[in-house]
Write a protein that holds these residues in place. Sequence first.
Motif, PDB file in Angstrom:
ATOM      1  N   THR A   6      65.987 122.526  38.719  1.00  0.00           N
ATOM      2  CA  THR A   6      67.434 121.528  38.709  1.00  0.00           C
ATOM      3  C   THR A   6      68.924 122.055  39.380  1.00  0.00           C
ATOM      4  OG1 THR A   6      68.353 121.817  36.735  1.00  0.00           O
ATOM      5  CG2 THR A   6      66.058 120.086  37.395  1.00  0.00           C
ATOM      6  N   THR A   8      72.779 120.943  39.281  1.00  0.00           N
ATOM      7  CA  THR A   8      73.691 119.759  38.790  1.00  0.00           C
ATOM      8  C   THR A   8      75.056 120.210  39.940  1.00  0.00           C
ATOM      9  OG1 THR A   8      73.317 119.522  37.090  1.00  0.00           O
ATOM     10  CG2 THR A   8      75.170 119.188  37.274  1.00  0.00           C
ATOM     11  N   GLY A  41      71.898 110.718  40.991  1.00  0.00           N
ATOM     12  CA  GLY A  41      72.627 110.680  39.852  1.00  0.00           C
ATOM     13  C   GLY A  41      73.357 109.333  39.615  1.00  0.00           C
ATOM     14  N   THR A  68      72.273 115.275  40.512  1.00  0.00           N
ATOM     15  CA  THR A  68      71.301 115.983  40.085  1.00  0.00           C
ATOM     16  C   THR A  68      70.195 116.391  40.995  1.00  0.00           C
ATOM     17  OG1 THR A  68      70.752 116.040  37.294  1.00  0.00           O
ATOM     18  CG2 THR A  68      68.926 116.952  38.323  1.00  0.00           C
ATOM     19  N   THR A  70      66.786 118.551  42.271  1.00  0.00           N
ATOM     20  CA  THR A  70      65.441 118.637  41.425  1.00  0.00           C
ATOM     21  C   THR A  70      64.655 119.794  42.388  1.00  0.00           C
ATOM     22  OG1 THR A  70      65.397 116.968  39.724  1.00  0.00           O
ATOM     23  CG2 THR A  70      63.198 118.852  40.128  1.00  0.00           C
TER      24      THR A  70
END
Length: 266
Positions: A6, A8, A41, A68, A70
């Motif tokens: 991930t 951020t 998010g 986020t 991924t």
Amino acid sequence: GQTGATYTITVSNVTAQTPTSGPVMVVDTLPAGLTATAMSGAGWSCTLATLTCTRSDTLNGGSSYPLTLTVNVAANAPASVTNIATVSGGGEGNTANDQAWNPTTIVQLAAPNLTISCTHTGNFTQGQIGAAYSVTVTNNGTGPTSGMVTVTEAVPDGLTLVTMAGTGWSCPPGGNICVRGDVLNGSSSYPPIAVSVNVSPTAPGHVTNQVNVSGGGSAGAGAQDLTSVLVTQTIAFAALANQVTSASPITVSATASSGLPVSFNS
């Protein structure tokens, strides 16, 4: 090979007194070796196909919007990649700080890398029985093999495969493959496979043998071995008329089965 890694991404309003106005958009640019599987998010509306997220609510000065991303990491991803996120909109007045770069280190896991070679000694001859190739599988990778390894032999026209055999290899009679499942560590080779072939009496002057290896947790590989075949020929002499030994020089004619010219030297 990692799944579910991930990032951020945080959008901040660094102007203390002024809130945003209008839609805010974030676009992420993934490097080669990474594949996005989710992007979300709270308060964001995201489209995974374009790696784009938008929202229109006000962001007050000194506040942030997190989201986020991924990703899955390819097994052959490079040791270092850089992810780039770009923000726009919100009525901002300063666009000089709208992009962020995130250099990412990717740990390179030990992995096998199988190669194969095929060699022979000297030339083959038309009509030869039991001509030999030697086939060797090597792990040039940093990690051991896992699972079955298969070698496939593809002899060219003009050659007939007779047998394949090698220590530790299982080579079914009448087939063109050999297999084994024991681990081959990096920088090591399996015992060679001896390949026996018969050469046709009409084989061409050059043939190319093809071998391939697959399995073991490695990408497949192949090799070719160009082989010269010596052409045999029969020379036929025309019948001679009765001659007296003291007569003029005798003329002799001959033809070669190969079609090549025939010459004589005294």
